[in-house]
Enzyme design. Structure first.
Site, PDB file in Angstrom:
ATOM      1  N   GLN A 119       0.858  -1.196   0.000  1.00 36.33           N
ATOM      2  CA  GLN A 119       0.000   0.000   0.000  1.00 36.33           C
ATOM      3  C   GLN A 119       0.893   1.245   0.000  1.00 36.33           C
ATOM      4  OE1 GLN A 119      -2.377   1.529   3.349  1.00 36.33           O
ATOM      5  NE2 GLN A 119      -4.152   1.562   1.992  1.00 36.33           N
ATOM      6  N   TYR A 174      -6.144  10.827   3.945  1.00 37.17           N
ATOM      7  CA  TYR A 174      -4.762  11.155   3.587  1.00 37.17           C
ATOM      8  C   TYR A 174      -4.704  11.995   2.296  1.00 37.17           C
ATOM      9  CZ  TYR A 174      -3.629   8.117   7.462  1.00 37.17           C
ATOM     10  OH  TYR A 174      -3.545   7.581   8.718  1.00 37.17           O
ATOM     11  N   ARG A 213      -7.841   2.382  -2.955  1.00 38.43           N
ATOM     12  CA  ARG A 213      -8.707   2.352  -1.773  1.00 38.43           C
ATOM     13  C   ARG A 213      -9.386   3.710  -1.598  1.00 38.43           C
ATOM     14  NH1 ARG A 213      -8.017   0.550   4.589  1.00 38.43           N
ATOM     15  NH2 ARG A 213      -9.429  -1.174   4.237  1.00 38.43           N
ATOM     16  N   GLY A 231      -9.757  -7.541   8.663  1.00 38.93           N
ATOM     17  CA  GLY A 231      -8.634  -6.832   9.256  1.00 38.93           C
ATOM     18  C   GLY A 231      -8.285  -7.360  10.633  1.00 38.93           C
TER      19      GLY A 231
HETATM   20  C1  LIG Z   1      -3.827  -1.854  13.523  1.00 38.54           C
HETATM   21  C2  LIG Z   1      -4.487  -1.290  12.292  1.00 38.54           C
HETATM   22  C3  LIG Z   1      -3.729  -0.594  11.362  1.00 38.54           C
HETATM   23  C4  LIG Z   1      -4.319  -0.086  10.195  1.00 38.54           C
HETATM   24  N1  LIG Z   1      -3.527   0.508   9.245  1.00 38.54           N
HETATM   25  C5  LIG Z   1      -4.061   0.851   8.038  1.00 38.54           C
HETATM   26  C6  LIG Z   1      -3.216   1.266   6.971  1.00 38.54           C
HETATM   27  O1  LIG Z   1      -1.985   1.288   7.073  1.00 38.54           O
HETATM   28  N2  LIG Z   1      -3.828   1.607   5.802  1.00 38.54           N
HETATM   29  C7  LIG Z   1      -5.175   1.573   5.632  1.00 38.54           C
HETATM   30  O2  LIG Z   1      -5.671   1.877   4.545  1.00 38.54           O
HETATM   31  N3  LIG Z   1      -5.994   1.124   6.623  1.00 38.54           N
HETATM   32  C8  LIG Z   1      -5.471   0.757   7.810  1.00 38.54           C
HETATM   33  N4  LIG Z   1      -6.283   0.217   8.787  1.00 38.54           N
HETATM   34  C9  LIG Z   1      -7.731  -0.008   8.510  1.00 38.54           C
HETATM   35  C10 LIG Z   1      -7.976  -1.466   8.052  1.00 38.54           C
HETATM   36  O3  LIG Z   1      -7.421  -1.703   6.770  1.00 38.54           O
HETATM   37  C11 LIG Z   1      -9.484  -1.816   8.002  1.00 38.54           C
HETATM   38  O4  LIG Z   1     -10.098  -1.007   7.054  1.00 38.54           O
HETATM   39  C12 LIG Z   1     -10.163  -1.641   9.348  1.00 38.54           C
HETATM   40  O5  LIG Z   1      -9.421  -2.279  10.375  1.00 38.54           O
HETATM   41  C13 LIG Z   1     -11.590  -2.198   9.333  1.00 38.54           C
HETATM   42  O6  LIG Z   1     -11.596  -3.577   9.089  1.00 38.54           O
HETATM   43  P1  LIG Z   1     -11.808  -4.674  10.266  1.00 38.54           P
HETATM   44  O7  LIG Z   1     -13.087  -4.317  10.970  1.00 38.54           O
HETATM   45  O8  LIG Z   1     -11.901  -5.983   9.562  1.00 38.54           O
HETATM   46  O9  LIG Z   1     -10.645  -4.573  11.188  1.00 38.54           O
HETATM   47  C14 LIG Z   1      -5.713  -0.253   9.971  1.00 38.54           C
HETATM   48  C15 LIG Z   1      -6.468  -0.950  10.945  1.00 38.54           C
HETATM   49  C16 LIG Z   1      -5.881  -1.485  12.068  1.00 38.54           C
HETATM   50  C17 LIG Z   1      -6.700  -2.287  13.037  1.00 38.54           C
END
Ligand SMILES: Cc1cc2nc3c(=O)[nH]c(=O)nc-3n(C[C@H](O)[C@H](O)[C@H](O)COP(=O)(O)O)c2cc1C
Length: 374
Positions: A102, A174, A226, A318
């Site tokens: 990413q 962002y 995204r 995630g």
């Molecule tokens: C620890 C953590 C770090 C994340 N870092 C990013 C990231 O670097 N880039 C991004 O687009 N989303 C990031 N997210 C968002 C996740 O990609 C995802 O959209 C979000 O956790 C919701 O999905 P989930 O309910 O399955 O966890 C992050 C989420 C978590 C939990």
């Protein structure tokens, strides 16, 4: 062997075949070295989660020095980053997943301390409506062109490192989203103003990456994008704006669209009377011209199956893959009862969860990561 639809392979229009429809979405572990170079802890963290999923996406990596958003973030803005990125890509691919990097630029979502004394930059000098945010400096037209080129150069490094693709981070407030948003973009040059002009930066980034990929990458290289479909700021991005942007992104050559939402079936944050899930509105416009990845509190096999039954191509899990790296393998083995839906502090080593990631999970994700004794 279980007969879930989400276990079926998928072949992209460019010929790349993914073994199933489960995706690990980008999730930073905040565990890179201070200069952004991938740490060995991170390589092991991704290796642990590469054995079952179809696609594994890294946490965000900044494409420019001023694009760094937080400490411990991956960097892809210098050639010196490539050797460790290559080890990361190899670990992700070693167990059969497609490895996607990413790529992003934080824009105004950073601060002077993280930038070691430099002022953050953005489309316009408008600060985010968040506590402690700093007023950014407006990028000059020449600098805007440079940032677009930075995305291309980062892609070239991702290709060199052996990734199967890149995901353009156009979401989560962002820089790319800042150019599309009427809140953060108040420019009156070619990069701002009307909705059409606010699309020029996101589309420019895709076109530059496409140009680099067509020249340097194997034909099966994947370019994802995204998006966050809405903002609550006024003015801010509304779903109608996003539905206008998407066909332009597809036209510019993206291979998939990834919709970033907290809850996969959520409805509009702005129009509370509208009961249609946002991903359905988006699906009507995408119309399978490219596959979609959807995300947001998908945890159980039945949740992922519903996504595929409703004709979305990929389901991303995630926080569930942080808690359960072997989710797919357990489903395949018919061992669903042993899937973990909670995170025990005594499993941190086994799960490869580093101290900075543990801190982060105990912050903004405390309510959703489900820590057993918390
Ligand atoms: C620890 C953590 C770090 C994340 N870092 C990013 C990231 O670097 N880039 C991004 O687009 N989303 C990031 N997210 C968002 C996740 O990609 C995802 O959209 C979000 O956790 C919701 O999905 P989930 O309910 O399955 O966890 C992050 C989420 C978590 C939990």
């Amino acid at each position: 062997m279980s007969d879930y639809q989400f276990l079926k392979p998928y072949t992209f229009a460019n010929g790349a075949t993914v073994r199933n429809r489960i995706v690990m979405p980008p999730m930073t572990e905040r565990s890179a070295f201070e200069n952004g170079i991938v740490s060995n802890d991170e390589i092991e963290y991704y290796r642990k989660r590469a054995g079952g999923v179809g696609i594994e996406i890294t946490g965000c990596a900044n494409v420019s020095e001023l694009g760094k958003g937080f400490e411990g973030e991956l960097a892809v803005n210098e050639d010196r980053d490539v050797p460790q990125l290559a080890r990361l890509a190899a670990a992700m691919k070693s167990r059969g997943a497609k490895a996607i990097l990413q790529i992003f630029d934080a824009g105004r979502m950073t601060n002077t301390a993280i930038l070691r004394g430099e002022q953050p930059v953005s489309a316009s000098a408008v600060k985010a409506l968040r506590p402690d945010s700093e007023t950014p400096r407006e990028l000059s037209e020449e600098e805007v062109e440079t940032v677009i080129k930075d995305f291309g150069d980062a892609t070239k490094r991702a290709i060199k490192a052996g990734f199967d693709g890149v995901e353009i981070h156009g979401a989560n407030t962002y820089l790319i989203q800042q150019f599309f948003s009427p809140h953060s973009n108040r420019r009156r040059d070619q990069w701002g103003g009307t909705l059409d002009q606010r699309m020029n930066f996101p589309v420019g980034v895709v076109e530059e990456i496409r140009r680099v990929v067509d020249k340097y990458a194997p034909s099966t290289f994947i370019v994802g994008y995204r998006i966050s479909p809405e903002e609550i700021e006024d003015p801010g991005i509304r779903i109608e704006d996003t539905l206008t942007l998407i066909p332009n992104l597809i036209e510019s050559g993206i291979d998939y669209l990834h919709v970033s939402l907290n809850r996969v079936w959520q409805t509009s944050l702005n129009n509370k009377t509208d009961t249609q899930p946002l991903i359905e509105k988006i699906q009507n416009v995408v119309a399978h011209k490219v596959p979609m990845i959807v995300v947001g509190q998908i945890t159980k096999p039945a949740d992922a199956e519903k996504v595929i039954e409703d004709d979305f191509e990929f389901a991303a899990l995630g926080q569930e893959l942080i808690r359960e790296p072997n989710w797919v393998q357990k489903v395949v083995a018919g061992d669903e009862d042993s899937i973990r839906y909670e995170l025990s502090p005594s499993d941190l080593d086994e799960l490869g969860i580093t101290a900075p990631l543990w801190d982060f999970l105990n912050g903004p994700f405390k309510k959703t990561i489900h820590i057993t004794n918390a």
